[in-house]
Design a protein around this motif. Sequence first.
Motif, PDB file in Angstrom:
ATOM      1  N   GLY A   1      50.669 -16.558  22.042  1.00  0.00           N
ATOM      2  CA  GLY A   1      50.342 -15.659  20.958  1.00  0.00           C
ATOM      3  C   GLY A   1      50.858 -14.251  21.186  1.00  0.00           C
ATOM      4  O   GLY A   1      51.164 -13.865  22.315  1.00  0.00           O
TER       5      GLY A   1
ATOM      6  N   PHE B   1      45.113  -9.931  16.374  1.00  0.00           N
ATOM      7  CA  PHE B   1      46.033 -11.054  16.343  1.00  0.00           C
ATOM      8  C   PHE B   1      47.233 -10.758  15.462  1.00  0.00           C
ATOM      9  O   PHE B   1      47.088 -10.170  14.381  1.00  0.00           O
ATOM     10  CB  PHE B   1      45.298 -12.293  15.829  1.00  0.00           C
ATOM     11  CG  PHE B   1      46.172 -13.469  15.527  1.00  0.00           C
ATOM     12  CD1 PHE B   1      46.477 -13.793  14.213  1.00  0.00           C
ATOM     13  CD2 PHE B   1      46.695 -14.242  16.549  1.00  0.00           C
ATOM     14  CE1 PHE B   1      47.272 -14.886  13.916  1.00  0.00           C
ATOM     15  CE2 PHE B   1      47.500 -15.332  16.262  1.00  0.00           C
ATOM     16  CZ  PHE B   1      47.791 -15.654  14.946  1.00  0.00           C
TER      17      PHE B   1
ATOM     18  N   HIS C   1      50.922 -16.777  16.382  1.00  0.00           N
ATOM     19  CA  HIS C   1      50.629 -17.856  17.322  1.00  0.00           C
ATOM     20  C   HIS C   1      51.683 -18.934  17.157  1.00  0.00           C
ATOM     21  O   HIS C   1      52.148 -19.193  16.034  1.00  0.00           O
ATOM     22  CB  HIS C   1      49.233 -18.390  17.006  1.00  0.00           C
ATOM     23  CG  HIS C   1      48.853 -19.647  17.738  1.00  0.00           C
ATOM     24  ND1 HIS C   1      49.244 -20.898  17.337  1.00  0.00           N
ATOM     25  CD2 HIS C   1      48.093 -19.827  18.832  1.00  0.00           C
ATOM     26  CE1 HIS C   1      48.753 -21.798  18.155  1.00  0.00           C
ATOM     27  NE2 HIS C   1      48.043 -21.184  19.068  1.00  0.00           N
TER      28      HIS C   1
ATOM     29  N   THR D   1      53.436 -22.543  13.513  1.00  0.00           N
ATOM     30  CA  THR D   1      53.242 -21.107  13.695  1.00  0.00           C
ATOM     31  C   THR D   1      52.189 -20.595  12.720  1.00  0.00           C
ATOM     32  O   THR D   1      51.995 -21.172  11.648  1.00  0.00           O
ATOM     33  CB  THR D   1      54.554 -20.335  13.471  1.00  0.00           C
ATOM     34  OG1 THR D   1      55.056 -20.634  12.157  1.00  0.00           O
ATOM     35  CG2 THR D   1      55.606 -20.713  14.503  1.00  0.00           C
TER      36      THR D   1
ATOM     37  N   ARG E   1      47.590 -19.128  25.628  1.00  0.00           N
ATOM     38  CA  ARG E   1      46.323 -19.671  25.168  1.00  0.00           C
ATOM     39  C   ARG E   1      45.626 -20.420  26.307  1.00  0.00           C
ATOM     40  O   ARG E   1      46.268 -21.111  27.084  1.00  0.00           O
ATOM     41  CB  ARG E   1      46.565 -20.619  24.001  1.00  0.00           C
ATOM     42  CG  ARG E   1      45.332 -20.926  23.186  1.00  0.00           C
ATOM     43  CD  ARG E   1      45.549 -22.159  22.343  1.00  0.00           C
ATOM     44  NE  ARG E   1      44.592 -22.323  21.274  1.00  0.00           N
ATOM     45  CZ  ARG E   1      43.335 -22.724  21.436  1.00  0.00           C
ATOM     46  NH1 ARG E   1      42.882 -22.994  22.645  1.00  0.00           N
ATOM     47  NH2 ARG E   1      42.544 -22.850  20.384  1.00  0.00           N
TER      48      ARG E   1
ATOM     49  N   ALA F   1      43.194 -17.174  17.309  1.00  0.00           N
ATOM     50  CA  ALA F   1      43.419 -15.831  16.776  1.00  0.00           C
ATOM     51  C   ALA F   1      42.479 -14.782  17.349  1.00  0.00           C
ATOM     52  O   ALA F   1      42.431 -13.666  16.829  1.00  0.00           O
ATOM     53  CB  ALA F   1      43.301 -15.854  15.248  1.00  0.00           C
TER      54      ALA F   1
ATOM     55  N   TYR G   1      42.601 -16.520  24.828  1.00  0.00           N
ATOM     56  CA  TYR G   1      43.807 -16.380  25.638  1.00  0.00           C
ATOM     57  C   TYR G   1      43.429 -15.982  27.057  1.00  0.00           C
ATOM     58  O   TYR G   1      42.549 -15.149  27.263  1.00  0.00           O
ATOM     59  CB  TYR G   1      44.754 -15.353  25.011  1.00  0.00           C
ATOM     60  CG  TYR G   1      45.346 -15.858  23.715  1.00  0.00           C
ATOM     61  CD1 TYR G   1      44.631 -15.776  22.529  1.00  0.00           C
ATOM     62  CD2 TYR G   1      46.607 -16.456  23.688  1.00  0.00           C
ATOM     63  CE1 TYR G   1      45.164 -16.276  21.338  1.00  0.00           C
ATOM     64  CE2 TYR G   1      47.144 -16.939  22.515  1.00  0.00           C
ATOM     65  CZ  TYR G   1      46.419 -16.849  21.346  1.00  0.00           C
ATOM     66  OH  TYR G   1      46.948 -17.353  20.178  1.00  0.00           O
TER      67      TYR G   1
END
Length: 126
Positions: free
Chosen positions: A35, A47, A50, A58, A99, A108, A113
């Motif tokens: 991300g 965010f 990703h 995506t 992630r 998001a 992460y």
Amino acid sequence: QVQLVESGGGLVQAGGSLRLSCAASGRAFNSYAMGWFRQAPGKEREFVAHINWIGGRTYYADSVKGRFTISRDNFKNTVYLQMNSLKPEDTAVYYCAIRRGFSQELAATVDEYGYWGQGTQVTVSS
């Protein structure tokens, strides 16, 4: 030890483009979704985009949809963020991240992460 190194940031005029790169080392990069996030002064990290492990799926924040494109090259262990039609409100430090776990579903939030780069500054002048 996992290491992510972002590059490609800089100063650009509104309407211009930049391409950010994030080089990964230290683990099986191509097994994980990745991300991009950004953080402007005085604001929470948010965010941006990703991408799943193979690059076929995506997701984008509404604020960048249609202007930014995330992609990856698993042979080079690198993920990219192509940013077009930049606006002053895109000014921020941009971070790439790996992630947590092997899920390829959209992630998001920051907590999803596990590894982060040091960030690269993007400044868009009006």
